[in-house]
Design a protein around this motif. Structure first.
Motif, PDB file in Angstrom:
ATOM      1  N   TRP A 114      85.813 -76.666  45.593  1.00 58.35           N
ATOM      2  CA  TRP A 114      85.362 -75.572  44.736  1.00 58.35           C
ATOM      3  C   TRP A 114      84.394 -74.672  45.482  1.00 58.35           C
ATOM      4  O   TRP A 114      84.496 -73.438  45.416  1.00 58.35           O
ATOM      5  CB  TRP A 114      84.689 -76.133  43.485  1.00 58.35           C
ATOM      6  CG  TRP A 114      84.099 -75.065  42.624  1.00 58.35           C
ATOM      7  CD1 TRP A 114      84.744 -74.326  41.691  1.00 58.35           C
ATOM      8  CD2 TRP A 114      82.743 -74.606  42.640  1.00 58.35           C
ATOM      9  NE1 TRP A 114      83.876 -73.438  41.115  1.00 58.35           N
ATOM     10  CE2 TRP A 114      82.643 -73.584  41.684  1.00 58.35           C
ATOM     11  CE3 TRP A 114      81.619 -74.960  43.373  1.00 58.35           C
ATOM     12  CZ2 TRP A 114      81.447 -72.913  41.443  1.00 58.35           C
ATOM     13  CZ3 TRP A 114      80.433 -74.290  43.126  1.00 58.35           C
ATOM     14  CH2 TRP A 114      80.355 -73.287  42.172  1.00 58.35           C
ATOM     15  N   ALA A 115      83.451 -75.267  46.215  1.00 63.74           N
ATOM     16  CA  ALA A 115      82.456 -74.482  46.940  1.00 63.74           C
ATOM     17  C   ALA A 115      83.108 -73.664  48.055  1.00 63.74           C
ATOM     18  O   ALA A 115      82.758 -72.494  48.264  1.00 63.74           O
ATOM     19  CB  ALA A 115      81.373 -75.401  47.508  1.00 63.74           C
ATOM     20  N   ILE A 116      84.061 -74.249  48.754  1.00 61.17           N
ATOM     21  CA  ILE A 116      84.751 -73.518  49.818  1.00 61.17           C
ATOM     22  C   ILE A 116      85.544 -72.357  49.234  1.00 61.17           C
ATOM     23  O   ILE A 116      85.539 -71.242  49.760  1.00 61.17           O
ATOM     24  CB  ILE A 116      85.648 -74.470  50.635  1.00 61.17           C
ATOM     25  CG1 ILE A 116      84.770 -75.391  51.481  1.00 61.17           C
ATOM     26  CG2 ILE A 116      86.632 -73.700  51.509  1.00 61.17           C
ATOM     27  CD1 ILE A 116      85.530 -76.518  52.158  1.00 61.17           C
ATOM     28  N   TYR A 117      86.238 -72.604  48.122  1.00 63.81           N
ATOM     29  CA  TYR A 117      86.986 -71.532  47.470  1.00 63.81           C
ATOM     30  C   TYR A 117      86.047 -70.409  47.019  1.00 63.81           C
ATOM     31  O   TYR A 117      86.320 -69.231  47.231  1.00 63.81           O
ATOM     32  CB  TYR A 117      87.767 -72.080  46.267  1.00 63.81           C
ATOM     33  CG  TYR A 117      88.381 -70.997  45.430  1.00 63.81           C
ATOM     34  CD1 TYR A 117      89.513 -70.312  45.871  1.00 63.81           C
ATOM     35  CD2 TYR A 117      87.829 -70.638  44.209  1.00 63.81           C
ATOM     36  CE1 TYR A 117      90.071 -69.296  45.115  1.00 63.81           C
ATOM     37  CE2 TYR A 117      88.376 -69.636  43.449  1.00 63.81           C
ATOM     38  CZ  TYR A 117      89.492 -68.963  43.908  1.00 63.81           C
ATOM     39  OH  TYR A 117      90.032 -67.960  43.156  1.00 63.81           O
ATOM     40  N   MET A 118      84.952 -70.777  46.374  1.00 65.05           N
ATOM     41  CA  MET A 118      84.015 -69.766  45.890  1.00 65.05           C
ATOM     42  C   MET A 118      83.433 -68.950  47.036  1.00 65.05           C
ATOM     43  O   MET A 118      83.339 -67.727  46.951  1.00 65.05           O
ATOM     44  CB  MET A 118      82.882 -70.416  45.091  1.00 65.05           C
ATOM     45  CG  MET A 118      83.293 -70.984  43.756  1.00 65.05           C
ATOM     46  SD  MET A 118      84.073 -69.817  42.652  1.00 65.05           S
ATOM     47  CE  MET A 118      82.790 -68.628  42.428  1.00 65.05           C
ATOM     48  N   ILE A 125      84.018 -91.434  43.910  1.00 68.34           N
ATOM     49  CA  ILE A 125      83.053 -90.597  44.623  1.00 68.34           C
ATOM     50  C   ILE A 125      83.772 -89.649  45.577  1.00 68.34           C
ATOM     51  O   ILE A 125      83.452 -88.458  45.649  1.00 68.34           O
ATOM     52  CB  ILE A 125      82.032 -91.471  45.381  1.00 68.34           C
ATOM     53  CG1 ILE A 125      81.124 -92.196  44.389  1.00 68.34           C
ATOM     54  CG2 ILE A 125      81.201 -90.644  46.350  1.00 68.34           C
ATOM     55  CD1 ILE A 125      80.287 -93.297  45.006  1.00 68.34           C
ATOM     56  N   LEU A 126      84.754 -90.154  46.301  1.00 68.90           N
ATOM     57  CA  LEU A 126      85.483 -89.308  47.247  1.00 68.90           C
ATOM     58  C   LEU A 126      86.290 -88.220  46.545  1.00 68.90           C
ATOM     59  O   LEU A 126      86.326 -87.076  47.000  1.00 68.90           O
ATOM     60  CB  LEU A 126      86.394 -90.166  48.118  1.00 68.90           C
ATOM     61  CG  LEU A 126      85.679 -91.042  49.142  1.00 68.90           C
ATOM     62  CD1 LEU A 126      86.677 -91.934  49.859  1.00 68.90           C
ATOM     63  CD2 LEU A 126      84.933 -90.185  50.140  1.00 68.90           C
ATOM     64  N   VAL A 127      86.927 -88.558  45.434  1.00 74.68           N
ATOM     65  CA  VAL A 127      87.714 -87.555  44.704  1.00 74.68           C
ATOM     66  C   VAL A 127      86.804 -86.466  44.131  1.00 74.68           C
ATOM     67  O   VAL A 127      87.076 -85.267  44.291  1.00 74.68           O
ATOM     68  CB  VAL A 127      88.559 -88.231  43.598  1.00 74.68           C
ATOM     69  CG1 VAL A 127      89.132 -87.204  42.649  1.00 74.68           C
ATOM     70  CG2 VAL A 127      89.669 -89.049  44.218  1.00 74.68           C
ATOM     71  N   LEU A 128      85.733 -86.863  43.459  1.00 73.13           N
ATOM     72  CA  LEU A 128      84.830 -85.881  42.872  1.00 73.13           C
ATOM     73  C   LEU A 128      84.084 -85.079  43.939  1.00 73.13           C
ATOM     74  O   LEU A 128      83.873 -83.875  43.786  1.00 73.13           O
ATOM     75  CB  LEU A 128      83.843 -86.555  41.930  1.00 73.13           C
ATOM     76  CG  LEU A 128      84.461 -87.112  40.642  1.00 73.13           C
ATOM     77  CD1 LEU A 128      83.407 -87.853  39.828  1.00 73.13           C
ATOM     78  CD2 LEU A 128      85.092 -86.012  39.830  1.00 73.13           C
ATOM     79  N   GLY A 129      83.699 -85.738  45.024  1.00 73.90           N
ATOM     80  CA  GLY A 129      83.064 -85.023  46.126  1.00 73.90           C
ATOM     81  C   GLY A 129      84.008 -84.029  46.785  1.00 73.90           C
ATOM     82  O   GLY A 129      83.611 -82.916  47.132  1.00 73.90           O
ATOM     83  N   GLY A 130      85.264 -84.424  46.951  1.00 76.11           N
ATOM     84  CA  GLY A 130      86.261 -83.505  47.499  1.00 76.11           C
ATOM     85  C   GLY A 130      86.512 -82.324  46.588  1.00 76.11           C
ATOM     86  O   GLY A 130      86.684 -81.190  47.039  1.00 76.11           O
ATOM     87  N   PHE A 131      86.518 -82.576  45.271  1.00 68.95           N
ATOM     88  CA  PHE A 131      86.668 -81.486  44.313  1.00 68.95           C
ATOM     89  C   PHE A 131      85.506 -80.502  44.418  1.00 68.95           C
ATOM     90  O   PHE A 131      85.708 -79.284  44.435  1.00 68.95           O
ATOM     91  CB  PHE A 131      86.767 -82.044  42.893  1.00 68.95           C
ATOM     92  CG  PHE A 131      86.735 -80.979  41.838  1.00 68.95           C
ATOM     93  CD1 PHE A 131      87.840 -80.192  41.600  1.00 68.95           C
ATOM     94  CD2 PHE A 131      85.587 -80.768  41.099  1.00 68.95           C
ATOM     95  CE1 PHE A 131      87.808 -79.191  40.637  1.00 68.95           C
ATOM     96  CE2 PHE A 131      85.541 -79.781  40.134  1.00 68.95           C
ATOM     97  CZ  PHE A 131      86.655 -78.990  39.904  1.00 68.95           C
ATOM     98  N   ALA A 132      84.282 -81.006  44.469  1.00 71.53           N
ATOM     99  CA  ALA A 132      83.105 -80.140  44.560  1.00 71.53           C
ATOM    100  C   ALA A 132      83.103 -79.351  45.860  1.00 71.53           C
ATOM    101  O   ALA A 132      82.791 -78.156  45.883  1.00 71.53           O
ATOM    102  CB  ALA A 132      81.822 -80.971  44.447  1.00 71.53           C
ATOM    103  N   LEU A 133      83.477 -80.009  46.944  1.00 70.19           N
ATOM    104  CA  LEU A 133      83.537 -79.333  48.237  1.00 70.19           C
ATOM    105  C   LEU A 133      84.627 -78.265  48.243  1.00 70.19           C
ATOM    106  O   LEU A 133      84.418 -77.148  48.730  1.00 70.19           O
ATOM    107  CB  LEU A 133      83.783 -80.370  49.342  1.00 70.19           C
ATOM    108  CG  LEU A 133      83.467 -79.964  50.759  1.00 70.19           C
ATOM    109  CD1 LEU A 133      82.006 -79.595  50.895  1.00 70.19           C
ATOM    110  CD2 LEU A 133      83.812 -81.097  51.695  1.00 70.19           C
ATOM    111  N   MET A 145      77.387 -73.485  50.124  1.00 68.77           N
ATOM    112  CA  MET A 145      76.950 -72.265  49.426  1.00 68.77           C
ATOM    113  C   MET A 145      75.586 -71.758  49.898  1.00 68.77           C
ATOM    114  O   MET A 145      74.756 -71.355  49.081  1.00 68.77           O
ATOM    115  CB  MET A 145      76.915 -72.504  47.920  1.00 68.77           C
ATOM    116  CG  MET A 145      78.252 -72.758  47.301  1.00 68.77           C
ATOM    117  SD  MET A 145      79.440 -71.453  47.563  1.00 68.77           S
ATOM    118  CE  MET A 145      78.676 -70.104  46.711  1.00 68.77           C
ATOM    119  N   TYR A 146      75.331 -71.742  51.175  1.00 72.13           N
ATOM    120  CA  TYR A 146      74.165 -71.090  51.783  1.00 72.13           C
ATOM    121  C   TYR A 146      72.815 -71.735  51.470  1.00 72.13           C
ATOM    122  O   TYR A 146      71.795 -71.151  51.769  1.00 72.13           O
ATOM    123  CB  TYR A 146      74.071 -69.617  51.351  1.00 72.13           C
ATOM    124  CG  TYR A 146      75.281 -68.796  51.640  1.00 72.13           C
ATOM    125  CD1 TYR A 146      75.579 -68.401  52.929  1.00 72.13           C
ATOM    126  CD2 TYR A 146      76.124 -68.399  50.613  1.00 72.13           C
ATOM    127  CE1 TYR A 146      76.688 -67.628  53.194  1.00 72.13           C
ATOM    128  CE2 TYR A 146      77.238 -67.632  50.856  1.00 72.13           C
ATOM    129  CZ  TYR A 146      77.518 -67.236  52.151  1.00 72.13           C
ATOM    130  OH  TYR A 146      78.615 -66.477  52.404  1.00 72.13           O
TER     131      TYR A 146
END
Length: 126
Positions: free
Chosen positions: A26-30, A16-24, A100-101
């Protein structure tokens, strides 16, 4: 026979932490590298590249509050029927939505995720 409340094990928390960190991430980069940069927006005016297509798709999605709606829907499913995969998807969508707003719907989704820890869990061991 009483059932335990929803609480993933240590191995599940690592995923959960790895996938959540990946999603976070990705969103910060985008948001900060592609969406908010005016230079990227100007460069994408007349050019069709993969980056510009992804940027346009993300702008379209947060315009329709898709990240917040996804976060709210998955969190509601998690609240009704707790499971580790649904919690993971809901946490990823909530993290992306908060960045992402789509703060309003994702904030409610985060609250539903917290409440889901008080739900009885059929998948509990022990």
């Amino acid at each position: 026979m009483s059932q335990r409340n929803f609480m993933p094990g240590a191995r599940a928390w690592n995923v959960i932490l790895v996938l959540g960190g990946f999603a976070l991430g990705w969103a910060i980069y985008m948001r900060y590298a592609l969406v908010e940069q005016s230079a990227v927006g100007l460069a994408c005016l007349g050019v069709e590249t993969g980056t510009c297509t992804v940027r346009a798709a993300v702008i379209q999605l947060f315009g329709y509050s898709a990240f917040g709606i996804l976060a709210l829907a998955t969190s509601a499913i998690q609240l009704i029927r707790p499971s580790v995969p649904m919690f993971t998807i809901a946490a990823m969508a909530t993290g992306a939505g908060l960045v992402m707003y789509n703060n309003n719907l994702s904030g409610v989704a985060a609250g539903l995720l917290l409440i889901s820890f008080a739900r009885p869990w059929r998948g509990a061991r022990g």
